[in-house]
Scaffold this motif. Structure first.
Motif, PDB file in Angstrom:
ATOM      1  N   ASP A  62      -5.757  10.358  86.685  1.00 20.88           N
ATOM      2  CA  ASP A  62      -4.319  10.157  86.527  1.00 20.88           C
ATOM      3  C   ASP A  62      -3.538  11.467  86.610  1.00 20.88           C
ATOM      4  O   ASP A  62      -2.588  11.578  87.363  1.00 20.88           O
ATOM      5  N   ALA A  63      -3.931  12.457  85.820  1.00 20.38           N
ATOM      6  CA  ALA A  63      -3.175  13.708  85.755  1.00 20.38           C
ATOM      7  C   ALA A  63      -3.971  14.906  86.250  1.00 20.38           C
ATOM      8  O   ALA A  63      -3.435  16.004  86.326  1.00 20.38           O
ATOM      9  N   GLU A  64      -5.248  14.707  86.582  1.00 14.23           N
ATOM     10  CA  GLU A  64      -6.106  15.820  86.990  1.00 14.23           C
ATOM     11  C   GLU A  64      -6.811  15.508  88.292  1.00 14.23           C
ATOM     12  O   GLU A  64      -7.032  14.348  88.648  1.00 14.23           O
ATOM     13  N   VAL A  65      -7.187  16.580  88.987  1.00 11.40           N
ATOM     14  CA  VAL A  65      -7.971  16.482  90.213  1.00 11.40           C
ATOM     15  C   VAL A  65      -9.139  17.447  90.072  1.00 11.40           C
ATOM     16  O   VAL A  65      -8.955  18.587  89.650  1.00 11.40           O
ATOM     17  N   THR A  66     -10.339  16.994  90.403  1.00 15.28           N
ATOM     18  CA  THR A  66     -11.490  17.870  90.412  1.00 15.28           C
ATOM     19  C   THR A  66     -11.699  18.353  91.839  1.00 15.28           C
ATOM     20  O   THR A  66     -11.820  17.550  92.761  1.00 15.28           O
ATOM     21  N   LEU A  67     -11.703  19.691  92.003  1.00  7.50           N
ATOM     22  CA  LEU A  67     -11.864  20.285  93.326  1.00  7.50           C
ATOM     23  C   LEU A  67     -13.248  20.892  93.454  1.00  7.50           C
ATOM     24  O   LEU A  67     -13.738  21.553  92.550  1.00  7.50           O
ATOM     25  N   ASP A  68     -13.856  20.700  94.622  1.00  3.30           N
ATOM     26  CA  ASP A  68     -15.116  21.347  94.965  1.00  3.30           C
ATOM     27  C   ASP A  68     -14.759  22.566  95.800  1.00  3.30           C
ATOM     28  O   ASP A  68     -14.257  22.445  96.916  1.00  3.30           O
ATOM     29  N   LEU A  69     -15.005  23.768  95.240  1.00  6.28           N
ATOM     30  CA  LEU A  69     -14.655  25.004  95.924  1.00  6.28           C
ATOM     31  C   LEU A  69     -15.787  25.535  96.789  1.00  6.28           C
ATOM     32  O   LEU A  69     -15.621  26.527  97.480  1.00  6.28           O
ATOM     33  N   GLY A  70     -16.924  24.887  96.776  1.00 10.80           N
ATOM     34  CA  GLY A  70     -18.076  25.312  97.567  1.00 10.80           C
ATOM     35  C   GLY A  70     -19.145  25.904  96.674  1.00 10.80           C
ATOM     36  O   GLY A  70     -18.882  26.351  95.554  1.00 10.80           O
ATOM     37  N   ASP A  71     -20.371  25.922  97.151  1.00 18.09           N
ATOM     38  CA  ASP A  71     -21.527  26.448  96.418  1.00 18.09           C
ATOM     39  C   ASP A  71     -21.671  25.815  95.043  1.00 18.09           C
ATOM     40  O   ASP A  71     -22.080  26.460  94.082  1.00 18.09           O
ATOM     41  N   GLY A  72     -21.308  24.542  94.936  1.00 18.76           N
ATOM     42  CA  GLY A  72     -21.469  23.812  93.693  1.00 18.76           C
ATOM     43  C   GLY A  72     -20.434  24.146  92.632  1.00 18.76           C
ATOM     44  O   GLY A  72     -20.571  23.741  91.486  1.00 18.76           O
ATOM     45  N   VAL A  73     -19.406  24.896  92.971  1.00 16.21           N
ATOM     46  CA  VAL A  73     -18.358  25.249  92.014  1.00 16.21           C
ATOM     47  C   VAL A  73     -17.300  24.156  92.021  1.00 16.21           C
ATOM     48  O   VAL A  73     -16.688  23.874  93.044  1.00 16.21           O
ATOM     49  N   LYS A  74     -17.106  23.535  90.864  1.00 14.29           N
ATOM     50  CA  LYS A  74     -16.083  22.495  90.725  1.00 14.29           C
ATOM     51  C   LYS A  74     -15.139  22.895  89.609  1.00 14.29           C
ATOM     52  O   LYS A  74     -15.571  23.383  88.571  1.00 14.29           O
ATOM     53  N   VAL A  75     -13.849  22.708  89.858  1.00 16.01           N
ATOM     54  CA  VAL A  75     -12.841  23.012  88.847  1.00 16.01           C
ATOM     55  C   VAL A  75     -11.902  21.828  88.712  1.00 16.01           C
ATOM     56  O   VAL A  75     -11.663  21.099  89.667  1.00 16.01           O
ATOM     57  N   LYS A  76     -11.379  21.658  87.494  1.00 15.47           N
ATOM     58  CA  LYS A  76     -10.354  20.643  87.259  1.00 15.47           C
ATOM     59  C   LYS A  76      -9.004  21.345  87.285  1.00 15.47           C
ATOM     60  O   LYS A  76      -8.831  22.387  86.656  1.00 15.47           O
ATOM     61  N   VAL A  77      -8.071  20.766  88.027  1.00 19.83           N
ATOM     62  CA  VAL A  77      -6.713  21.304  88.067  1.00 19.83           C
ATOM     63  C   VAL A  77      -5.737  20.179  87.751  1.00 19.83           C
ATOM     64  O   VAL A  77      -6.039  19.003  87.963  1.00 19.83           O
ATOM     65  N   VAL A  78      -4.578  20.544  87.266  1.00 22.58           N
ATOM     66  CA  VAL A  78      -3.523  19.569  87.020  1.00 22.58           C
ATOM     67  C   VAL A  78      -3.015  19.093  88.375  1.00 22.58           C
ATOM     68  O   VAL A  78      -2.782  19.885  89.283  1.00 22.58           O
ATOM     69  N   LYS A  79      -2.870  17.804  88.514  1.00 15.40           N
ATOM     70  CA  LYS A  79      -2.491  17.202  89.796  1.00 15.40           C
ATOM     71  C   LYS A  79      -1.193  17.785  90.347  1.00 15.40           C
ATOM     72  O   LYS A  79      -1.051  17.971  91.549  1.00 15.40           O
ATOM     73  N   GLN A  80      -0.237  18.092  89.487  1.00 14.65           N
ATOM     74  CA  GLN A  80       1.058  18.613  89.925  1.00 14.65           C
ATOM     75  C   GLN A  80       0.960  19.986  90.582  1.00 14.65           C
ATOM     76  O   GLN A  80       1.872  20.409  91.275  1.00 14.65           O
ATOM     77  N   THR A  81      -0.160  20.719  90.371  1.00 15.23           N
ATOM     78  CA  THR A  81      -0.289  22.050  90.959  1.00 15.23           C
ATOM     79  C   THR A  81      -0.751  22.007  92.403  1.00 15.23           C
ATOM     80  O   THR A  81      -0.765  23.040  93.070  1.00 15.23           O
ATOM     81  N   VAL A  82      -1.122  20.842  92.912  1.00 13.51           N
ATOM     82  CA  VAL A  82      -1.492  20.717  94.329  1.00 13.51           C
ATOM     83  C   VAL A  82      -0.204  20.761  95.144  1.00 13.51           C
ATOM     84  O   VAL A  82       0.694  19.950  94.952  1.00 13.51           O
ATOM     85  N   ILE A  83      -0.115  21.753  96.061  1.00 16.98           N
ATOM     86  CA  ILE A  83       1.127  21.908  96.818  1.00 16.98           C
ATOM     87  C   ILE A  83       1.000  21.496  98.277  1.00 16.98           C
ATOM     88  O   ILE A  83       2.003  21.295  98.941  1.00 16.98           O
ATOM     89  N   ASP A  84      -0.237  21.373  98.776  1.00 15.74           N
ATOM     90  CA  ASP A  84      -0.384  21.030 100.187  1.00 15.74           C
ATOM     91  C   ASP A  84      -1.726  20.343 100.408  1.00 15.74           C
ATOM     92  O   ASP A  84      -2.714  20.647  99.743  1.00 15.74           O
ATOM     93  N   VAL A  85      -1.735  19.428 101.347  1.00 14.76           N
ATOM     94  CA  VAL A  85      -2.974  18.789 101.788  1.00 14.76           C
ATOM     95  C   VAL A  85      -3.226  19.288 103.195  1.00 14.76           C
ATOM     96  O   VAL A  85      -2.437  19.013 104.100  1.00 14.76           O
ATOM     97  N   ARG A  86      -4.290  20.069 103.369  1.00 12.26           N
ATOM     98  CA  ARG A  86      -4.586  20.653 104.676  1.00 12.26           C
ATOM     99  C   ARG A  86      -5.286  19.683 105.600  1.00 12.26           C
ATOM    100  O   ARG A  86      -4.986  19.601 106.762  1.00 12.26           O
ATOM    101  N   GLY A  87      -6.258  18.990 105.102  1.00 11.10           N
ATOM    102  CA  GLY A  87      -7.025  18.076 105.936  1.00 11.10           C
ATOM    103  C   GLY A  87      -7.196  16.747 105.247  1.00 11.10           C
ATOM    104  O   GLY A  87      -7.717  16.672 104.148  1.00 11.10           O
ATOM    105  N   ARG A  88      -6.720  15.724 105.887  1.00 11.59           N
ATOM    106  CA  ARG A  88      -6.892  14.371 105.345  1.00 11.59           C
ATOM    107  C   ARG A  88      -8.176  13.800 105.914  1.00 11.59           C
ATOM    108  O   ARG A  88      -8.459  13.938 107.097  1.00 11.59           O
ATOM    109  N   THR A  89      -8.918  13.125 105.068  1.00 12.67           N
ATOM    110  CA  THR A  89     -10.120  12.465 105.546  1.00 12.67           C
ATOM    111  C   THR A  89      -9.731  11.131 106.141  1.00 12.67           C
ATOM    112  O   THR A  89      -8.868  10.439 105.634  1.00 12.67           O
ATOM    113  N   GLU A  90     -10.345  10.796 107.229  1.00 19.15           N
ATOM    114  CA  GLU A  90     -10.103   9.518 107.887  1.00 19.15           C
ATOM    115  C   GLU A  90     -11.182   8.546 107.438  1.00 19.15           C
ATOM    116  O   GLU A  90     -12.332   8.933 107.234  1.00 19.15           O
ATOM    117  N   PRO A  91     -10.857   7.292 107.296  1.00 16.49           N
ATOM    118  CA  PRO A  91     -11.887   6.324 106.934  1.00 16.49           C
ATOM    119  C   PRO A  91     -12.957   6.252 108.016  1.00 16.49           C
ATOM    120  O   PRO A  91     -12.658   6.340 109.205  1.00 16.49           O
TER     121      PRO A  91
END
Length: 99
Positions: A62-91
């Motif tokens: 709801d309010a958080e997004v978990t990001l995979d930064l690579g090499d198994g590094v995952k961080v939780k960020v507040v959803k509102q801090t996402v400013i851009d979507v670079r690549g959308r995944t296609e179904p």
């Protein structure tokens, strides 16, 4: 005296209209676009945060997004801090059982 007051009221109204069309309305439009972008986030999208982190969305809450930064590094960020979507995944296309 009455004409001076009317001129002042007209000038004040024009200033309010200029502020609305040049400042307030564009900001509301940007906020609406940002909100719709956040609602459309899904697993696999590549995003950029306000802090400059670039990663793939691993989980959306709801309010958080978990990001995979690579090499198994995952961080939780507040959803509102996402400013851009670079690549959308296609179904993925449906696999045919006949193949």
């Amino acid at each position: 005296m009455n004409a001076e007051i009317m001129n002042m009221i007209v000038m004040f109204g024009l200033m309010i209209a200029v502020f609305y069309f040049l400042i307030i309305r564009p900001q509301q439009k940007r906020q609406k676009e940002h909100t719709s972008m956040l609602e459309a986030l899904k697993k696999g999208d590549e995003v950029v945060t306000q802090g400059g982190l670039i990663g793939k969305v691993a989980k959306v809450a709801d309010a958080e997004v978990t990001l995979d930064l690579g090499d198994g590094v995952k961080v939780k960020v507040v959803k509102q801090t996402v400013i851009d979507v670079r690549g959308r995944t296609e179904p993925k296309p449906a696999n045919d059982a006949a193949n």
